[in-house]
Write an enzyme that holds these catalytic residues in place. Structure first.
Site, PDB file in Angstrom:
ATOM      1  N   CYS A 174       0.897  -1.199   0.010  1.00 29.60           N
ATOM      2  CA  CYS A 174       0.138   0.023  -0.106  1.00 29.60           C
ATOM      3  C   CYS A 174       0.776   1.298   0.245  1.00 29.60           C
ATOM      4  CB  CYS A 174      -0.897  -0.043   1.043  1.00 29.60           C
ATOM      5  SG  CYS A 174      -2.465   1.183   1.198  1.00 29.60           S
ATOM      6  N   HIS A 216      -3.520  -5.560   0.908  1.00 28.24           N
ATOM      7  CA  HIS A 216      -3.416  -5.507   2.481  1.00 28.24           C
ATOM      8  C   HIS A 216      -3.668  -7.531   2.298  1.00 28.24           C
ATOM      9  CE1 HIS A 216      -2.407  -1.961   3.702  1.00 28.24           C
ATOM     10  NE2 HIS A 216      -3.371  -1.538   3.239  1.00 28.24           N
TER      11      HIS A 216
END
Length: 534
Positions: free
Chosen positions: A355, A465
């Site tokens: 991310c 994630h």
């Protein structure tokens, strides 16, 4: 309607109308006393005993997020507790999430979507008066759908400067008409003072709501503690309903970064026949639960690094998520960790970014609208030909897909995305993943490429994630690293998901053994003879 009238009204349903769920609430003498795990434990115990149970935390401040099946963002702890209940998480379980962006400023997420950025005073004065309605409505929906709702407080109920607009502790207990268990952490010391001090500060009606004390994280011989427990019960007039010993080795995620300090104290140096994996501990690190499965892998030492003195000689460096990509990239630069990271990569080391860490790997971060910071542009690590533009609209989505290139044979992967940036490439690159939103049907046009990977597979990044929660992917990736280091390959995948389920049962069994569950059931007025469970 005042607080007590709300609880009374909810409990006085007429004939033929289903009574609202029973409630119980865990509050703490301080933050990080173990409320979240104990809440998960009671959720699993009640589930084991045949109850339909749900967790609830009205307001959570955390950078560890969980994405619900419908693509909404809540606190990681409530997602974990929903898993303990065996149910799908919803935003009603955590209607308000505060995500700190910088000192004194947080993004306020309401029912899973960003609402506004507030500093502490603005939030308290402008938004808290409205938040109580949102909280009560969410709680009411849960109580209409389940048999028991287990509520978790936040911080301490004895914060006298915050009590007049409280929506997380004793006022919430009044709204829910919930009996309260007060949890104290004996591992940090001063447990008797913390309990007595908390009870002294509470108002008489609040003290009446406290039905018992749980002493958590105990180490040692409980018989030596007995005289103190007897004194405590006499002093406050409340029973100690359990002394819960410290339980090591749970594969359950932590709520916030406070736990990283304890992890750091327990981390040992990697041996020559082990992989040394260093996670850069960014000041605004988020979703570090991404790396939990690596801690359970044999032959792997996972450690968190926050300054150059802790760097060592890692085999792999991981750049985690962040609530403020720009500020944390500046931290990397100013701390000297960026120079060590680039030196590591130049020498043939491995690295991955998740991310925000993925965004940092590009050539530029662009923020013309001031979404993340006051800097309209910042040079990145320049590991890949890409740039990220921060947008006001946030992406929160569960995703599923497969590995397409860079890691050997294709394997199925799933995870979730939480980000406010859009990444574009300035030239052609290899993108390792092919994913789609989990909520969409399996249609070819719903898939899109994600991430970037170097030709040799050493360096890569992704928006996904929990990528390391995919056992096959993690197993292959670690074996590639072992092979490059000349280490024996691991023959079996570590089943992290199964270990996590076993951890819920182990935690429940542990708490059931050390807490007076008969008293708990009597406290919440729910038992095997209750008409709702006949």
């Amino acid at each position: 309607m005042n607080d007590n009238e709300y609880g009374a009204a909810r409990g006085s349903a007429g004939a033929g109308v289903r009574r609202p769920a029973a409630t119980m609430m865990l509050q703490g003498t301080a933050s990080d006393v173990g409320k979240s795990l104990l809440t998960a434990a009671f959720c699993r115990i009640l589930k084991q005993d045949g109850k339909r149970v749900a967790p609830f935390k009205s307001q959570n401040m955390s950078l560890n997020s969980y994405v619900t099946p419908d693509g909404k963002e809540i606190g990681r702890a409530q997602g974990m507790q929903a898993d303990a209940c065996g149910i799908a998480a919803t935003t009603d379980m955590n209607p308000i999430l505060l995500k700190p962006k910088k000192d004194m400023v947080s993004q306020v997420v309401v029912h899973g979507k960003p609402f506004a950025d507030f500093d502490a005073r603005e939030y308290r004065e402008r938004y808290l008066p409205k938040a109580g309605v949102i909280v009560r409505e969410a709680l009411a929906r849960l109580r209409d759908s389940y048999d028991v709702v287990v509520l978790e407080g936040a911080g301490s109920p004895a914060e006298v400067n915050l009590k007049d607009r409280d929506i997380v502790n004793m006022r919430l207990a009044g709204w829910a008409d919930a009996p309260v268990l007060l949890v104290a952490d004996i591992d940090r010391g001063g447990v008797f003072a913390s309990v007595v001090g908390t009870m002294e500060i509470l108002e008489p009606g609040e003290r009446d709501r406290v039905k018992g004390i749980i002493i958590n994280k105990f180490r040692g011989d409980v018989s030596l503690l007995t005289p103190g427990l007897e004194w405590l019960e006499r002093r406050i007039g409340k029973p100690v309903l359990g002394v819960v010993p410290y339980l090591e080795g749970l594969q359950l995620e932590d709520e916030d970064g406070a736990s990283l300090d304890a992890r750091g104290r327990r981390t040992r140096a990697a041996a020559n026949d082990e992989l040394d994996i260093a996670v850069i501990r960014l000041p605004r690190i988020s979703n570090f639960t991404d790396f939990d499965p690596l801690q359970q892998e044999p032959g792997v030492v996972l450690r968190y690094v926050r300054d150059v003195r802790e760097w060592g000689e890692p085999d792999i460096v991981l750049i985690p998520g962040s609530k403020n990509t720009v500020e944390d990239l500046l931290f990397l630069r100013e701390s000297g960790l960026e120079a060590l990271l680039l030196k590591h990569i130049k020498a043939g080391g491995r690295a991955a970014g998740i991310c925000a860490g993925y965004q940092m790997m590009g050539e530029r971060l662009l923020d013309p609208d001031g979404v993340e910071s006051d800097l309209p542009e910042l040079a990145g690590l320049a590991l890949f030909p890409m740039e990220t533009m921060f947008a006001k609209e946030k992406t929160t989505e569960r995703v599923t897909g497969s590995v397409m290139t860079g890691f050997g044979e294709a394997a199925a992967v799933e995870g979730y995305e939480i980000h406010m940036g859009r990444t574009a490439f300035t030239e052609s690159v290899a993108q390792p993943f092919r994913i789609r939103p989990s909520r969409l049907k399996d249609e070819p046009e719903s898939y899109h490429p994600d991430g970037v990977v170097s030709r040799d597979g050493r360096i890569w990044g992704t928006y996904i994630h929990h990528i390391f929660h995919n056992d096959s992917f993690r197993h292959k990736w670690l074996n590639d690293a072992r092979q490059s280091k000349g280490l024996p390959l691991s023959g079996e995948e570590t089943p992290f998901g199964r270990l996590r389920e076993l951890s819920f049962d182990r935690l429940a069994d542990h708490v059931r053994k050390h807490v007076d569950m008969a008293a708990i059931y009597e406290m919440i007025n729910v038992g095997s003879n209750d008409e709702r469970f006949r």
